[in-house]
Design an enzyme around this catalytic site. Sequence first.
Site, PDB file in Angstrom:
ATOM      1  N   SER A   1       0.837  -1.203   0.000  1.00 48.81           N
ATOM      2  CA  SER A   1       0.000   0.000   0.000  1.00 48.81           C
ATOM      3  C   SER A   1       0.877   1.261   0.000  1.00 48.81           C
ATOM      4  CB  SER A   1      -0.951  -0.046   1.207  1.00 48.81           C
ATOM      5  OG  SER A   1      -1.989   0.882   1.062  1.00 48.81           O
TER       6      SER A   1
ATOM      7  N   HIS B   1      -7.269  -6.178   0.817  1.00 47.65           N
ATOM      8  CA  HIS B   1      -6.105  -5.337   1.125  1.00 47.65           C
ATOM      9  C   HIS B   1      -5.337  -5.836   2.360  1.00 47.65           C
ATOM     10  CE1 HIS B   1      -4.130  -1.478   0.221  1.00 47.65           C
ATOM     11  NE2 HIS B   1      -4.028  -1.229   1.505  1.00 47.65           N
TER      12      HIS B   1
ATOM     13  N   ASP C   1     -10.127  -5.640  -3.188  1.00 45.31           N
ATOM     14  CA  ASP C   1      -9.544  -4.588  -2.348  1.00 45.31           C
ATOM     15  C   ASP C   1     -10.476  -3.383  -2.331  1.00 45.31           C
ATOM     16  OD1 ASP C   1      -7.955  -2.436  -1.386  1.00 45.31           O
ATOM     17  OD2 ASP C   1      -6.123  -3.426  -2.068  1.00 45.31           O
TER      18      ASP C   1
END
Length: 277
Positions: free
Chosen positions: A148, A256, A223
Site C-alpha cells: 500500500s 487489502h 480490495d
Amino acid sequence: MSLKLIEKHSSFDGLQYKYSHYSEVLQCDLTFSIYLPSNKEKKEIPLIWWLSGLTCTDDNFSQKSGFQRLAEKYQVAVIIPDTSPRGENVADDDAYDLGQGAGFYLNATQNPWAKNYKMYTYITDELSGIASTLVPNFSGKESIMGHSMGGHGALVIGMKNAARFKAISAFSPILNPSQVPWGIKAFSSYLGEDKANWKEWDASELIKETGVPPILISQGTADTFYPEQLEETTFLENARKNNQTVNYEKMEGYDHSYFFISTFLEDHFAFHVKQLR
C-alpha cells in the site's frame, strides 16, 4: 549509536529482533525490526527491505505475514522500518492518512512536517548504515518490497536507487499518488502545492527513467481501496512506453489485508531471491 534491543525471538531457526534508537535524521526515537536467518552454512546473506502501509508499525509485517519461514528457507535477512517519525514533539494530524503512521517515505519540505518527516533519507542512509552492521556475512546485495503506502515507498526508493536495489515488489501499491486522494492529501501537506515537486515521489513518473530494476506487483480484485487509491493505468502505460520489466498481477477475490499478503508472499520472495543470487 544508541541502539537498544527491545525484543528477540527464535523463529524458524533464525532470530527476530526489534530495536529502538535515536534517529538523527528524524530527530526522534524510532523502532525497527530485523530478521536474521540461521545461516548454518556461513554463506553471504542478502537483505530485503519491507515497507509497511498507512497506520502500521514494524510489528504488522513481523507478526502477521509469517515471512520468517520464507526468510529462513531462502536465507535472506529482512529489515522492517517504522512508517513515520513518532513522539510527543513530532507533528501529527487527527486523520489516519497524514502525520504519524503516514510518512509516505519521502522528505517533507513544508512546515510543520519538514523537521521530522524525512523517511526517505532515514531509510536510504541512516537505517541502511545500521542494517549493514547487524547482518553477519552481508553480501551487499539488497532488494525492496512493501504494501500500500509502503508499496509506493518501495517503488520510489527502489527506482531512485536503481543501482542499489536488485528488485522491487509491492502488494496493493499506490502507483500514481499525484492523482489519487491519499497521495494528493499527503503531497500537498508534505511537499506543498507545486505539483512539479511531486513528480520525484510518484512511481508513475519514475518508471520513465532508464535502468529500473525488475518489478513485481500483486493487486487483489476485492480490495476496497481499488481502484480509487490504487489505480494502475498510468503506471503500466508509462512502463510499457519505456520498455520496463513490470509483472502486474490481479488476484481474484483478494482484499487489502495480510490474508492477501501472506497468501502470495512466497511468490514475492522467490522473485527477489532470483535477482539477489
